[in-house]
Enzyme design. Structure first.
Site, mmCIF file in Angstrom:
data_model
loop_
_atom_site.group_PDB
_atom_site.id
_atom_site.type_symbol
_atom_site.label_atom_id
_atom_site.label_comp_id
_atom_site.label_asym_id
_atom_site.label_seq_id
_atom_site.Cartn_x
_atom_site.Cartn_y
_atom_site.Cartn_z
ATOM 1 N N LYS A 231 86.727 -5.967 -5.078
ATOM 2 C CA LYS A 231 86.993 -6.857 -3.960
ATOM 3 C C LYS A 231 85.727 -7.245 -3.198
ATOM 4 O O LYS A 231 84.656 -6.657 -3.381
ATOM 5 C CB LYS A 231 88.022 -6.236 -3.013
ATOM 6 C CG LYS A 231 89.441 -6.265 -3.582
ATOM 7 C CD LYS A 231 90.473 -5.802 -2.580
ATOM 8 C CE LYS A 231 91.891 -5.992 -3.129
ATOM 9 N NZ LYS A 231 92.921 -5.521 -2.194
ATOM 10 N N ARG A 265 94.972 1.173 -7.601
ATOM 11 C CA ARG A 265 95.302 -0.084 -8.280
ATOM 12 C C ARG A 265 93.983 -0.720 -8.707
ATOM 13 O O ARG A 265 93.158 -1.074 -7.860
ATOM 14 C CB ARG A 265 96.087 -1.012 -7.349
ATOM 15 C CG ARG A 265 96.474 -2.347 -7.976
ATOM 16 C CD ARG A 265 97.269 -3.192 -6.993
ATOM 17 N NE ARG A 265 97.674 -4.471 -7.572
ATOM 18 C CZ ARG A 265 96.929 -5.569 -7.554
ATOM 19 N NH1 ARG A 265 95.733 -5.567 -6.970
ATOM 20 N NH2 ARG A 265 97.363 -6.684 -8.117
#
Length: 286
Positions: A231, A265
């Site tokens: 991210k 995740r």
């Protein structure tokens, strides 16, 4: 950062199997979108979908998380019919190869969630909006009897970065999750996983405040999912790109596990599984 050494031992019901979250599980990302922020996660052909599912399973991923609606900042809206069509194609392919694999659907739409569970035996629902974008989501999850990943986000994927004002981000999120989980439990939802929503309605500093305070979410008494894979909190800090963010992801996954995360995740399953093994060994060797 407080290291959580002796945290509660959670279990969740996955398609009738009582699955322990000790050691933590790894959830592999499979995107059937043309515009997910990390190009390496996009699977837009039959071969790519099956190959990615096989990779997740063979590398030790416990759950395949399928998304058909990009939640990157400024993402365009995807009509519900198109989202369901994308998911139907992918789920049919995966079920033809792995009829019993645990599958999570990344959707905020109640009807999409319902159809995926009833038509394809999907295992859990991963809702980035915490029920905010579809007021039927909570009652739908309750009626389906599947685990529910409750994530924190303000606004929509397109507008979320306009809503990053917090008094105390940890306290604000604890209140948010306390209210939401109370409502879900009253509706009969038994398996709830909370996700602080790294990167969603958060500034760069907010994301690191959350990581530093992740252990504080243990007070809620629910499993915690950490989704930080590749991210912007990594590549914006380092001045790189999603493609160059594997090392940073591993560092943050390690910190998340030390802070008590029960599920990771990720895009890179092998590396996450290895991280879980090393951190678990470190924390349990006396």
């Amino acid at each position: 950062m407080n290291v959580v050494c002796d945290k509660p031992s959670f279990t969740i019901n996955l398609n009738g199997d009582v699955v322990a979250l000790t050691p933590p599980l790894v959830m592999g990302i499979l995107n059937v979108t043309p515009d997910s922020f990390y190009a390496g996660s996009r699977c837009n052909t039959e071969t790519a979908v099956i190959s990615r599912a096989r990779e997740i399973v063979e590398q030790g991923g416990a759950i395949i998380d399928i998304g058909a609606y990009s939640s990157r900042p400024q993402a365009e809206d995807v009509p519900e019919e198109e989202e369901m069509n994308r998911l139907s194609r992918a789920l049919s392919l995966i079920r033809s190869v792995y009829p019993d694999v645990y599958i999570s659907i990344d959707t905020f739409r109640a009807e999409v969630a319902r159809r995926c569970v009833e038509e394809f035996g999907v295992t859990m629902i991963n809702d980035i909006s915490g029920g905010e974008l579809d007021d039927k989501m909570f009652e739908t999850v309750a009626s389906l009897g599947v685990p529910y990943i409750l994530m924190h986000m303000r606004g929509t994927p397109r507008t979320m970065q306009e809503y990053t004002n917090y008094g105390d981000i940890i306290a604000d999120l604890l209140m948010y999750f306390s209210e939401k989980t109370d409502k879900l439990r009253l509706m009969g939802v038994n398996d709830i996983i909370i996700d602080p929503g790294f990167g969603f309605s958060k500034t760069l500093d907010d994301n690191y405040l959350l990581m530093n305070g992740l252990s504080e979410f243990q007070v809620l008494g629910f499993p915690v999912l950490a989704g930080i894979s590749r991210k912007s909190m990594i590549y914006k800090l380092l001045g790189t790109s999603p493609e160059e963010s594997l090392n940073g992801t591993t560092v943050l996954n390690t910190l998340a596990l030390l802070g008590g995360a029960d599920i990771l995740r990720v895009h890179d399953v092998k590396e996450a599984v290895e991280t879980v093994k090393i951190v678990t060994k470190t924390l349990t060797t006396r």
